[in-house]
Write an enzyme that holds these catalytic residues in place. Structure first.
Site, PDB file in Angstrom:
ATOM      1  N   THR A   8     -34.363  49.625   6.355  1.00 18.46           N
ATOM      2  CA  THR A   8     -33.096  49.390   7.051  1.00 18.46           C
ATOM      3  C   THR A   8     -33.308  48.426   8.222  1.00 18.46           C
ATOM      4  OG1 THR A   8     -33.522  51.210   8.551  1.00 18.46           O
ATOM      5  CG2 THR A   8     -32.286  51.744   6.555  1.00 18.46           C
ATOM      6  N   GLU A  29     -34.950  48.251   1.157  1.00 26.27           N
ATOM      7  CA  GLU A  29     -36.262  47.683   1.491  1.00 26.27           C
ATOM      8  C   GLU A  29     -36.497  47.672   3.009  1.00 26.27           C
ATOM      9  OE1 GLU A  29     -37.013  44.969  -2.426  1.00 26.27           O
ATOM     10  OE2 GLU A  29     -38.265  44.723  -0.682  1.00 26.27           O
ATOM     11  N   GLU A  85     -36.927  58.748  -1.856  1.00 29.17           N
ATOM     12  CA  GLU A  85     -36.664  60.092  -2.375  1.00 29.17           C
ATOM     13  C   GLU A  85     -35.425  60.638  -1.690  1.00 29.17           C
ATOM     14  OE1 GLU A  85     -40.055  62.581  -1.945  1.00 29.17           O
ATOM     15  OE2 GLU A  85     -41.243  61.403  -3.368  1.00 29.17           O
ATOM     16  N   ILE A 132     -11.673  34.266   7.216  1.00 26.50           N
ATOM     17  CA  ILE A 132     -11.215  32.875   7.068  1.00 26.50           C
ATOM     18  C   ILE A 132     -10.328  32.726   5.834  1.00 26.50           C
ATOM     19  CG2 ILE A 132     -12.041  30.533   6.485  1.00 26.50           C
ATOM     20  CD1 ILE A 132     -14.407  31.142   8.446  1.00 26.50           C
ATOM     21  N   THR A 175     -33.877  50.617  -8.074  1.00 30.24           N
ATOM     22  CA  THR A 175     -33.412  49.385  -8.723  1.00 30.24           C
ATOM     23  C   THR A 175     -34.224  49.192 -10.003  1.00 30.24           C
ATOM     24  OG1 THR A 175     -32.967  48.444  -6.560  1.00 30.24           O
ATOM     25  CG2 THR A 175     -33.083  46.906  -8.396  1.00 30.24           C
TER      26      THR A 175
END
Lengths: 247, 381
Positions: B365, B363, B127, B337, B158
């Site tokens: 931290t 999901e 929320e 790289i 999601t």
């Protein structure tokens, strides 16, 4: 219609090939194995025809030792109904064809499909040899296969165009690029059902190799690319002449 | 101790790899650039059985184990983490939650189409003022006798717009704190639901992230999962498993970036030799490889524990924490790289670096994972 698809267990096409000391044998340590890409396309087309209802059963066959079974199971997971493994280590194209022919003498089939070549040894030979050994007709350079009223309609590539042919059954097709577009990826259901699909192991025929490998040589390393400004045609011509020596 | 995968697990890994490398890769840069939802790929992955991988075949799932799920998530995430998060949410949050805690009727009605991948699901916990602090739910599910009346706003969801089934976490008894929270199955098309605009994100740009607003939405009582007040426990239990999915996603981002870096380092030449032959790059690659392998082991250990029916919350928190941190570090090194090429879209690693950042946030931290791990370690719960 019952179809046999001959598959070959080959190193993944991205494998960096190394040779054993002496350069007479490939070092297969750590190699990932896959279904030969041309055979995979052949199998994909057979599965498409089965899904369209014109093929009843698909059997895959390979000449290999037990370590090829993951590749065979993948073919079953993709949609083949059953599999035969001819228990032998093929020594050359002739020997592979001989093993396949001996095993197929005991099978009922209408069509045998072989990929045009294997991506490891590139012999382009097994399909033609197998048809001769089985004494059945064969068509090469096949790029499309349809089945109508239980009869195969075959398109093959010829110089400058295409040719449509039919074949007396049982027959053998040597297929190449175009036979299917995207190789079939097995679904989860397919993977689960592959567990229980029949995989028959038959004894192979040992055969003396008619061809001896004398030496392997890796291709020369690609030279680095030189980028020349599109405005600088003079330098391009000079380098093509002095370095690449093509003009 | 056995580090070998089964033939089926390897086949699933290969199927995911084939799909990712042949299909998913094709328009990944365009999808990222223009935030295009990967509809074609979601459908194709559903047909292959990836959207309900771990659901029992009894409910039209594929019945695969969590180890297979980790292998598939890694392969897909090597190419497109935006697509793999859609798969992760549907599998390990929504399908898992309904299958594990739902009634037979709820499974019949909601789980079956989700497991087939015909419909997508979304998990609505976050929320505007309750992200990591999931106990502070402001969304309310007022008990009206036969039904709940749902009001409030959920953020960062999601599959927020594409999902047809929402699992909504909401407060019914504020006086009971987190023990008053419920979880409800809500049809996306219910009157009173409005969906906010697509979030314009830094990474994972083609996943479908929205706010969802509920205004007097009526939810039948039979759509509550578990007993009254089970919602918070449901969310925590479900997120334990969800972490394995996101950990495997982070692993895929890291291992994909490593693979790209190895390939590039063997091709790109400076000072007369491949950059892989410069120790500065070779050691960097070695460091990346060790971290990727560690992350893989943690993910597989958590998955294995779950498959064995053993407690896995500690292991999944470790896997999520370590894999997410590794993803950020390895993708950043991959850009380094690649040099200037790494900073442009064509070489993929800049996208992977942007995507990796989110694995440290959603999901749970990294800091929340550290809380979970340290509390378990110190017996503080």
């Amino acid at each position: 219609m019952n179809i046999i698809v001959c598959i070959s267990n080959v190193p993944d096409t991205t494998t960096r090939i190394k040779y054993k000391p002496g350069n007479k044998d490939v070092d297969y340590t750590g190699v990932q194995w896959i279904i030969n890409p041309w055979d995979e396309l052949a199998l994909t087309r057979a599965i498409e025809l089965k899904e369209a209802g014109t093929v009843k059963k698909i059997t895959v066959i390979t000449v290999a030792k037990a370590d090829a079974e993951p590749t065979i199971r993948k073919a079953l997971a993709s949609g083949a109904d059953e599999a035969i493994r001819v228990d032998a280590s093929p020594v050359d194209a002739w020997n592979t064809a001989l093993n396949l022919a001996e095993a197929l003498k005991n099978e009922q089939f209408d069509l045998v499909i072989c990929g045009v070549e294997s991506s490891d040894y590139n012999n382009w030979s097994v399909g033609g040899m197998l048809a001769e050994m089985l004494r059945i007709p064969s068509v090469s350079a096949v790029t499309s296969l349809q089945i109508e009223n239980s009869k195969p309609i075959i398109t093959r590539e010829v110089d400058g165009g295409r040719q449509q042919v039919s074949i007396k059954l049982p027959g053998l097709l040597i297929v190449q690029k175009g036979i299917a577009i995207v190789p079939r990826i097995p679904s989860m259901r397919g993977i689960m059902s592959a567990r229980t699909k029949p995989l028959k192991v038959v004894t192979g025929v040992s055969g003396e190799s008619l061809i001896e490998i004398v030496d392997y040589e890796a291709p020369p390393q690609k030279s680095s690319c030189k980028i020349i400004d599109s405005e600088n045609l003079e330098m391009l011509a000079e380098l093509l002449h002095t370095e690449a020596r093509v003009i | 101790m056995n580090f070998e995968f089964t033939g089926e697990q390897l086949m699933i890994q290969q199927a995911a790899r084939d799909y990712a490398q042949r299909e998913l890769i094709q328009d990944v840069i365009e999808r990222d650039t223009h935030s295009i939802y990967p509809e074609r790929h979601v459908k194709a992955l559903a047909e292959l059985g990836f959207m309900g991988m771990m659901v029992s075949p009894e409910y039209d799932g594929s019945g695969m184990d969590t180890v297979s799920y980790v292998l598939a998530m890694e392969e897909l995430s090597k190419v497109d983490a935006s697509t793999s998060v859609i798969m992760s949410v549907n599998n390990s949050l929504v399908c898992y939650g309904i299958e594990e805690f739902g009634t037979a009727e709820q499974k019949e009605k909601y789980l079956r189409p989700l497991a087939r991948g015909e419909k997508m699901g979304a998990f609505l916990l976050s929320e505007p003022e309750a992200g990591s602090d999931a106990t502070s739910q402001k969304t309310t599910a007022e008990d009206k006798g036969d039904y709940y009346l749902l009001n409030g706003t959920k953020n960062w969801i999601t599959n927020g717009n594409t999902a047809k089934t929402y699992l909504v976490i909401a407060q019914t008894h504020p006086e009971k704190g987190h023990r008053g929270i419920n979880v409800l199955l809500v049809d996306r098309n219910s009157p009173g639901i409005s969906v906010g605009p697509h979030e314009d994100k830094m990474g994972m740009r083609s996943s479908d992230t929205h706010s969802v607003m509920f205004t007097d939405v009526i939810v039948p009582k039979e759509n509550r999962i578990g007993e009254d007040g089970f919602g918070f426990k449901f969310a925590m239990k479900t997120l334990e498993g969800g972490r394995i999915g996101i950990a495997a996603q982070a692993l895929g981002l890291a291992s994909g970036a490593l693979e790209r870096s190895v390939k590039y380092a063997l091709e790109r030449k400076t000072f007369g030799k491949e950059i892989a032959k410069h120790q500065a790059i070779a050691f960097k690659l070695a460091e990346m490889a060790v971290k990727v392998e560690n992350a893989r082991h943690l993910c597989l250990k958590a998955a294995w524990l779950k498959d064995q029916g053993k407690p896995y919350g500690y292991a999944s928190a470790m896997a999520k924490y370590y894999a997410a941190e590794t993803a950020m570090e390895v993708t950043t090194q991959a850009v380094q790289i690649h040099g200037g090429y790494g900073y442009v879209k064509e070489y993929h690693v800049e996208r992977m670096m942007r995507d990796a950042k989110l694995t440290q946030i959603y999901e749970g931290t990294s800091e929340i994972q550290q809380i979970v791990i340290s509390r378990e370690l110190l017996h503080l719960h």
